[in-house]
Design a protein around this motif. Structure first.
Motif, PDB file in Angstrom:
ATOM      1  N   UNK A  68      17.394 -15.941  31.725  1.00  0.00           N
ATOM      2  CA  UNK A  68      16.984 -14.638  31.187  1.00  0.00           C
ATOM      3  C   UNK A  68      15.726 -14.823  30.343  1.00  0.00           C
ATOM      4  N   UNK A  69      14.653 -14.144  30.733  1.00  0.00           N
ATOM      5  CA  UNK A  69      13.386 -14.214  29.991  1.00  0.00           C
ATOM      6  C   UNK A  69      12.994 -12.811  29.537  1.00  0.00           C
ATOM      7  N   UNK A  70      12.181 -12.767  28.490  1.00  0.00           N
ATOM      8  CA  UNK A  70      11.722 -11.478  27.989  1.00  0.00           C
ATOM      9  C   UNK A  70      12.318 -11.176  26.629  1.00  0.00           C
ATOM     10  N   UNK A  71      12.027  -9.987  26.116  1.00  0.00           N
ATOM     11  CA  UNK A  71      12.440  -9.612  24.765  1.00  0.00           C
ATOM     12  C   UNK A  71      13.473  -8.494  24.785  1.00  0.00           C
ATOM     13  N   UNK A  72      14.567  -8.686  24.015  1.00  0.00           N
ATOM     14  CA  UNK A  72      15.592  -7.667  23.815  1.00  0.00           C
ATOM     15  C   UNK A  72      15.775  -7.533  22.312  1.00  0.00           C
ATOM     16  N   UNK A  73      15.226  -6.486  21.729  1.00  0.00           N
ATOM     17  CA  UNK A  73      15.259  -6.344  20.275  1.00  0.00           C
ATOM     18  C   UNK A  73      16.166  -5.204  19.836  1.00  0.00           C
ATOM     19  N   UNK A  74      17.125  -5.526  18.958  1.00  0.00           N
ATOM     20  CA  UNK A  74      18.023  -4.539  18.362  1.00  0.00           C
ATOM     21  C   UNK A  74      17.612  -4.361  16.907  1.00  0.00           C
ATOM     22  N   UNK A  75      17.103  -3.154  16.569  1.00  0.00           N
ATOM     23  CA  UNK A  75      16.571  -2.906  15.215  1.00  0.00           C
ATOM     24  C   UNK A  75      15.546  -3.977  14.830  1.00  0.00           C
ATOM     25  N   UNK A  76      14.742  -4.411  15.793  1.00  0.00           N
ATOM     26  CA  UNK A  76      13.696  -5.392  15.525  1.00  0.00           C
ATOM     27  C   UNK A  76      14.153  -6.837  15.560  1.00  0.00           C
ATOM     28  N   UNK A  77      15.444  -7.079  15.751  1.00  0.00           N
ATOM     29  CA  UNK A  77      15.963  -8.451  15.787  1.00  0.00           C
ATOM     30  C   UNK A  77      16.080  -8.911  17.245  1.00  0.00           C
ATOM     31  N   UNK A  78      15.492 -10.050  17.537  1.00  0.00           N
ATOM     32  CA  UNK A  78      15.511 -10.578  18.907  1.00  0.00           C
ATOM     33  C   UNK A  78      16.901 -11.105  19.265  1.00  0.00           C
ATOM     34  N   UNK A  79      17.447 -10.599  20.386  1.00  0.00           N
ATOM     35  CA  UNK A  79      18.774 -11.021  20.838  1.00  0.00           C
ATOM     36  C   UNK A  79      18.706 -12.137  21.872  1.00  0.00           C
ATOM     37  N   UNK A  80      17.647 -12.126  22.684  1.00  0.00           N
ATOM     38  CA  UNK A  80      17.557 -13.128  23.745  1.00  0.00           C
ATOM     39  C   UNK A  80      17.408 -14.525  23.139  1.00  0.00           C
ATOM     40  N   UNK A  81      18.373 -15.388  23.443  1.00  0.00           N
ATOM     41  CA  UNK A  81      18.320 -16.745  22.914  1.00  0.00           C
ATOM     42  C   UNK A  81      19.196 -16.961  21.692  1.00  0.00           C
ATOM     43  N   UNK A  82      19.836 -15.894  21.192  1.00  0.00           N
ATOM     44  CA  UNK A  82      20.741 -16.059  20.050  1.00  0.00           C
ATOM     45  C   UNK A  82      21.932 -16.931  20.443  1.00  0.00           C
ATOM     46  N   UNK A  83      22.465 -17.663  19.487  1.00  0.00           N
ATOM     47  CA  UNK A  83      23.649 -18.478  19.749  1.00  0.00           C
ATOM     48  C   UNK A  83      24.858 -17.576  19.976  1.00  0.00           C
ATOM     49  N   UNK A  84      25.818 -18.091  20.743  1.00  0.00           N
ATOM     50  CA  UNK A  84      26.986 -17.313  21.122  1.00  0.00           C
ATOM     51  C   UNK A  84      27.734 -16.765  19.902  1.00  0.00           C
ATOM     52  N   UNK A  85      27.848 -17.575  18.859  1.00  0.00           N
ATOM     53  CA  UNK A  85      28.562 -17.148  17.654  1.00  0.00           C
ATOM     54  C   UNK A  85      27.894 -15.920  17.034  1.00  0.00           C
ATOM     55  N   UNK A  86      26.553 -15.923  17.008  1.00  0.00           N
ATOM     56  CA  UNK A  86      25.815 -14.782  16.452  1.00  0.00           C
ATOM     57  C   UNK A  86      25.977 -13.542  17.320  1.00  0.00           C
TER      58      UNK A  86
END
Length: 275
Positions: A68-86
């Motif tokens: 998965x490449x690209x940007x997914x931002x929730x309220x300005x916070x990047x989700x793509x690449x976040x650790x599973x726990x987060x």
């Protein structure tokens, strides 16, 4: 007047799967945004990439086989690449998910109440009693009769329509910023479909929730969506205001989708009834 900030912003989203021939693209260069209290309808035939898109947004795709490449931002916070726990902290609390098949959303060996209360307590500091009270109140809002009784039941004891409404209650009880609804009315009878759609509409109005409504049912989309994005072969080929898209479609594929809708001639049907 200040322009409303997007709740979810997706830019250049690409999803590819590993295969014997190399990386096979499933979703390519998606760009869209979700606004507070608005519904974006995502339409397209089966296999166009709608569900893959929703799974990518929720970071639920297998990282070993999917890229998965690209940007997914929730309220300005990047989700793509976040650790599973987060991501686990975000799923359910900030992003609600309503699945196509409600049976898949529940563990068959635990009661509805057990699963509902666990979801609430994972994301809040509420006591067990407070969580039970919130769950019952949420079920009542879904017009489900005898919510205390439903809490003690197992998933197989409820109809598909009831389970779907329970799932919406769970998705919405923590007032998420975004709800992803993947074919929420598939396999439901017409009356229950209407109830589910009314609930989605009420929740976006009352809570200001942004909703991504994925459906191949153009009737559902025309009824609820503010904007519509049309997917074909993993790409968004057209995106427009719902009225403009239905009245003046620009892309050939959109025109074909709209032409494929079943049309009932009311005058013709009425004439058959006239003696």
């Amino acid at each position: 007047m200040e322009k409303q900030r997007n709740v979810l912003q997706v830019n250049g989203l690409n999803v590819a799967v590993k295969s014997a021939q190399g990386m096979l693209p499933l979703v390519q260069n998606l760009q869209f945004e979700l606004k507070p209290g608005k519904i974006l309808g995502l339409v397209g035939e089966s296999g166009s990439g709608k569900t893959i898109t929703s799974m990518a947004l929720l970071q639920l795709l297998n990282q070993k086989t999917m890229n998965v490449e690209g940007s997914i931002q929730l309220h300005g916070r990047e989700l793509n690449g976040l650790k599973e726990k987060e991501m686990r902290g975000i799923r359910g609390k900030d992003i609600g998910f309503i699945m196509q098949n409600p049976m898949n959303a529940f563990t068959p060996v635990y009661t509805i109440g057990n699963q509902f209360v666990e979801t609430i307590r994972i994301h809040t500091k509420l006591s067990k009693k407070q969580a039970i009270d919130l769950a019952i109140a949420s079920l009542e809002k879904m017009n489900l009769q005898e919510p205390s009784k439903i809490m003690k039941m197992y998933p197989f004891q409820l109809s598909g329509g009831m389970l779907q409404r329970v799932m919406i209650a769970i998705s919405m009880c923590l007032r998420p910023s975004v709800v992803i609804a993947d074919e929420p009315t598939t396999a439901l009878d017409v009356t229950t479909q209407l109830q589910v759609l009314r609930e989605l509409d009420r929740l976006r109005t009352e809570c200001g929730t942004a909703i991504l409504l994925i459906s191949h049912d153009l009737g559902v989309i025309s009824e609820l969506a503010d904007e519509v994005a049309v997917m074909q072969k993993g790409r968004i080929v057209e995106k427009a205001d719902v009225y403009r898209l239905f009245d003046h479609p620009q892309h050939d594929y959109t025109k074909k989708l709209l032409q494929a809708r079943p049309v009932l001639s009311v005058n013709e049907e009425l004439s058959k009834l006239v003696i």
